[in-house]
Design a protein around this motif. Sequence first.
Motif, short mmCIF file in Angstrom:
data_model
loop_
_atom_site.label_atom_id
_atom_site.label_comp_id
_atom_site.label_asym_id
_atom_site.label_seq_id
_atom_site.Cartn_x
_atom_site.Cartn_y
_atom_site.Cartn_z
N VAL A 177 -27.59 13.42 -38.31
CA VAL A 177 -26.90 13.87 -39.52
C VAL A 177 -27.58 13.43 -40.82
CG1 VAL A 177 -24.66 14.04 -38.38
CG2 VAL A 177 -25.34 11.88 -39.45
N LYS A 178 -28.45 12.41 -40.77
CA LYS A 178 -29.10 11.96 -42.00
C LYS A 178 -30.34 11.14 -41.68
CE LYS A 178 -28.36 9.40 -46.33
NZ LYS A 178 -27.44 8.54 -47.13
N LEU A 179 -31.40 11.38 -42.45
CA LEU A 179 -32.59 10.53 -42.38
C LEU A 179 -32.33 9.32 -43.27
CD1 LEU A 179 -35.54 10.02 -41.55
CD2 LEU A 179 -36.24 11.34 -43.57
N LEU A 180 -32.21 8.15 -42.66
CA LEU A 180 -31.90 6.93 -43.40
C LEU A 180 -33.15 6.28 -44.00
CD1 LEU A 180 -29.33 5.26 -40.97
CD2 LEU A 180 -28.87 6.71 -42.97
N ALA A 181 -34.26 6.34 -43.28
CA ALA A 181 -35.46 5.65 -43.76
C ALA A 181 -36.71 6.22 -43.11
CB ALA A 181 -35.37 4.15 -43.46
N LEU A 182 -37.80 6.20 -43.87
CA LEU A 182 -39.12 6.57 -43.36
C LEU A 182 -40.07 5.48 -43.84
CD1 LEU A 182 -40.99 8.56 -41.92
CD2 LEU A 182 -41.29 9.73 -44.11
#
Length: 226
Positions: free
Chosen positions: A145-150
Amino acid sequence: MTPKPESDEGPEPAEPKAPYAAEPQWLAWARRLQALSQSGLHYCDDVFDRERYDEVARIAAAIMAGHSEATAAQVERFFSEEVGYATPKTDLRAVVLRDGKLLLVRERSDGLWSLPGGWADVGETPAACVEKEVLEETGFRSRAVKLLALYDQRKRGAKPHPLHSYKAFFRCEIIDGAARPSIETSEVDFFAEDALPDLSTGRVTAEQLARMFAHHRNPDWPTDFD
């Protein structure tokens, strides 16, 4: 005077306290030599230039072997699997929380715990890939549901690795299923933030998990990136 309420760190990611020393210079040099050799062999047609790029690859392997327990031949075989223009690899990890506890898996390879995930697969979207990893390693069907960190792993206190990699953390929600180990994982369980098990730090660090818990408490935070 009203006391200031406690809060998690703000949207800007704090510099982690690396469990390992800063990446050694020899590793950065060897990795760069290997990448130059790999890309050169991909584009080069001249037989003499190919010999030179092969020699660069052997030098890179010798450097790594000289600072590790692997032999030069083993490192060369490892590098030979990397073809085409050299780019960072992408490691996808799922952040799944239930009742405030984080889903972790025990890796059969080292007996330590990590977030479900692994290298991204060609032909699949990042979301589909991380959802597949959750299902295969834990038995739970989920939705990203969401990209939190890269993150760039070189900057995040990770255990040194021969290949340059990025790590992407996706918040995933459980749809259905039940905990089930796999050929890669021996246990599946949920852990509170103050009761985490011994981590497979080549895959995930305590600082990264702390940041993921903070994201959970602050769902409006933007994505972290390097």
